[in-house]
Design a protein around this motif. Structure first.
Motif, mmCIF file in Angstrom:
data_model
loop_
_atom_site.group_PDB
_atom_site.id
_atom_site.type_symbol
_atom_site.label_atom_id
_atom_site.label_comp_id
_atom_site.label_asym_id
_atom_site.label_seq_id
_atom_site.Cartn_x
_atom_site.Cartn_y
_atom_site.Cartn_z
ATOM 1 N N LYS A 195 53.124 46.175 45.204
ATOM 2 C CA LYS A 195 52.518 46.569 46.488
ATOM 3 C C LYS A 195 51.169 47.249 46.278
ATOM 4 O O LYS A 195 50.244 47.078 47.077
ATOM 5 N N LYS A 196 51.059 48.018 45.229
ATOM 6 C CA LYS A 196 49.834 48.775 44.969
ATOM 7 C C LYS A 196 48.703 47.898 44.429
ATOM 8 O O LYS A 196 47.539 48.121 44.769
ATOM 9 N N TYR A 197 49.029 46.896 43.585
ATOM 10 C CA TYR A 197 47.997 46.166 42.863
ATOM 11 C C TYR A 197 47.841 44.681 43.193
ATOM 12 O O TYR A 197 46.772 44.119 42.974
ATOM 13 N N VAL A 198 48.875 44.020 43.680
ATOM 14 C CA VAL A 198 48.814 42.570 43.852
ATOM 15 C C VAL A 198 48.349 42.211 45.257
ATOM 16 O O VAL A 198 48.892 42.678 46.248
ATOM 17 N N GLU A 199 47.341 41.348 45.287
ATOM 18 C CA GLU A 199 46.759 40.899 46.550
ATOM 19 C C GLU A 199 47.391 39.585 47.022
ATOM 20 O O GLU A 199 47.564 39.375 48.222
ATOM 21 N N ALA A 200 47.710 38.692 46.079
ATOM 22 C CA ALA A 200 48.290 37.391 46.429
ATOM 23 C C ALA A 200 49.087 36.858 45.249
ATOM 24 O O ALA A 200 48.891 37.284 44.106
ATOM 25 N N GLU A 201 49.999 35.918 45.557
ATOM 26 C CA GLU A 201 50.826 35.303 44.527
ATOM 27 C C GLU A 201 51.061 33.835 44.853
ATOM 28 O O GLU A 201 51.323 33.486 46.001
ATOM 29 N N VAL A 202 50.969 33.003 43.828
ATOM 30 C CA VAL A 202 51.382 31.608 43.918
ATOM 31 C C VAL A 202 52.440 31.455 42.836
ATOM 32 O O VAL A 202 52.171 31.727 41.660
ATOM 33 N N SER A 203 53.686 31.065 43.233
ATOM 34 C CA SER A 203 54.756 31.042 42.257
ATOM 35 C C SER A 203 55.727 29.895 42.497
ATOM 36 O O SER A 203 55.737 29.289 43.573
ATOM 37 N N TYR A 213 46.444 47.972 36.371
ATOM 38 C CA TYR A 213 47.772 47.375 36.583
ATOM 39 C C TYR A 213 48.464 47.110 35.243
ATOM 40 O O TYR A 213 49.624 47.483 35.053
ATOM 41 N N ALA A 214 47.749 46.519 34.308
ATOM 42 C CA ALA A 214 48.310 46.231 32.980
ATOM 43 C C ALA A 214 48.726 47.527 32.283
ATOM 44 O O ALA A 214 49.774 47.584 31.638
ATOM 45 N N ALA A 215 47.920 48.559 32.420
ATOM 46 C CA ALA A 215 48.254 49.852 31.800
ATOM 47 C C ALA A 215 49.530 50.436 32.404
ATOM 48 O O ALA A 215 50.360 51.003 31.686
ATOM 49 N N GLU A 216 49.710 50.277 33.701
ATOM 50 C CA GLU A 216 50.925 50.766 34.366
ATOM 51 C C GLU A 216 52.148 49.988 33.898
ATOM 52 O O GLU A 216 53.207 50.568 33.676
ATOM 53 N N LEU A 217 52.013 48.674 33.741
ATOM 54 C CA LEU A 217 53.121 47.860 33.226
ATOM 55 C C LEU A 217 53.528 48.347 31.839
ATOM 56 O O LEU A 217 54.721 48.468 31.544
ATOM 57 N N ARG A 218 52.531 48.638 30.992
ATOM 58 C CA ARG A 218 52.817 49.138 29.640
ATOM 59 C C ARG A 218 53.441 50.524 29.684
ATOM 60 O O ARG A 218 54.405 50.807 28.967
ATOM 61 N N ILE A 245 45.157 40.062 41.388
ATOM 62 C CA ILE A 245 45.165 41.524 41.413
ATOM 63 C C ILE A 245 43.975 42.015 42.237
ATOM 64 O O ILE A 245 42.906 41.398 42.230
ATOM 65 N N LYS A 246 44.153 43.102 42.938
ATOM 66 C CA LYS A 246 43.054 43.660 43.726
ATOM 67 C C LYS A 246 41.831 43.847 42.831
ATOM 68 O O LYS A 246 41.942 44.249 41.676
ATOM 69 N N SER A 247 40.689 43.548 43.384
ATOM 70 C CA SER A 247 39.438 43.524 42.630
ATOM 71 C C SER A 247 39.219 44.782 41.787
ATOM 72 O O SER A 247 39.321 45.904 42.294
ATOM 73 N N GLY A 248 38.974 44.564 40.500
ATOM 74 C CA GLY A 248 38.676 45.647 39.585
ATOM 75 C C GLY A 248 39.882 46.460 39.132
ATOM 76 O O GLY A 248 39.733 47.459 38.431
ATOM 77 N N LYS A 249 41.093 46.053 39.491
ATOM 78 C CA LYS A 249 42.295 46.843 39.194
ATOM 79 C C LYS A 249 43.191 46.237 38.111
ATOM 80 O O LYS A 249 44.242 46.792 37.809
ATOM 81 N N ARG A 250 42.793 45.106 37.506
ATOM 82 C CA ARG A 250 43.674 44.442 36.558
ATOM 83 C C ARG A 250 44.002 45.309 35.350
ATOM 84 O O ARG A 250 45.163 45.411 34.953
ATOM 85 N N SER A 251 43.034 45.967 34.764
ATOM 86 C CA SER A 251 43.279 46.826 33.595
ATOM 87 C C SER A 251 44.213 47.976 33.951
ATOM 88 O O SER A 251 45.098 48.335 33.177
ATOM 89 N N SER A 291 38.810 37.596 36.128
ATOM 90 C CA SER A 291 39.187 38.982 35.810
ATOM 91 C C SER A 291 40.172 39.596 36.808
ATOM 92 O O SER A 291 40.624 40.722 36.591
ATOM 93 N N ASP A 292 40.503 38.873 37.859
ATOM 94 C CA ASP A 292 41.467 39.384 38.826
ATOM 95 C C ASP A 292 42.802 38.638 38.794
ATOM 96 O O ASP A 292 43.653 38.858 39.646
ATOM 97 N N LYS A 293 43.000 37.766 37.796
ATOM 98 C CA LYS A 293 44.232 36.964 37.735
ATOM 99 C C LYS A 293 45.097 37.352 36.545
ATOM 100 O O LYS A 293 44.602 37.667 35.467
ATOM 101 N N MET A 294 46.413 37.312 36.782
ATOM 102 C CA MET A 294 47.411 37.486 35.725
ATOM 103 C C MET A 294 48.477 36.425 35.935
ATOM 104 O O MET A 294 48.717 35.992 37.066
ATOM 105 N N VAL A 295 49.125 36.017 34.842
ATOM 106 C CA VAL A 295 50.166 35.003 34.913
ATOM 107 C C VAL A 295 51.472 35.595 34.395
ATOM 108 O O VAL A 295 51.515 36.154 33.302
#
Length: 100
Positions: free
Chosen positions: A87-95, A23-28, A15-21, A54-58
């Motif tokens: 597009k707004k929050y994710v910087e990279a993905e490994v899947s 992003y999680a709030a938007e998902l909720r 997740i873009k630096s400092g944006k994880r919380s 603090s910038d990773k989510m699974v």
């Protein structure tokens, strides 16, 4: 499940630096996880936050059939709400997608 196998998807999102919380709030707020769980063939759908970065989510989800997973990926929820947040929050993905 076909022959006792299910289609699984696992992704580590950076997740873009400092944006994880945020992003999680938007998902909720959009109740995306709950709505994904209601889709045909969903066995489970989870998104967790890394405790070491603090910038990773699974993202981890499983589907009864590959067709169910493909339908999920092409659903309005994914194509609109999920992709907009991505597009707004994710910087990279490994899947990976696999059957087990």
């Amino acid at each position: 499940m076909v022959d006792g196998k299910m289609t699984n998807f696992v992704a580590v999102l950076t997740i873009k630096s400092g944006k994880r919380s945020e992003y999680a709030a938007e998902l909720r707020r959009l109740q995306l996880i709950e709505n994904f769980r209601k889709q045909k063939g969903n066995i489970y759908y989870q998104i967790g936050e890394s405790i070491t970065d603090s910038d990773k989510m699974v993202v981890s989800d499983a589907w009864e059939k590959e067709a169910d997973f493909k339908a999920h990926c092409s659903s309005e929820l994914v194509q609109n709400e999920w992709n907009e947040l991505y597009k707004k929050y994710v910087e990279a993905e490994v899947s990976d997608v696999y059957e087990k």
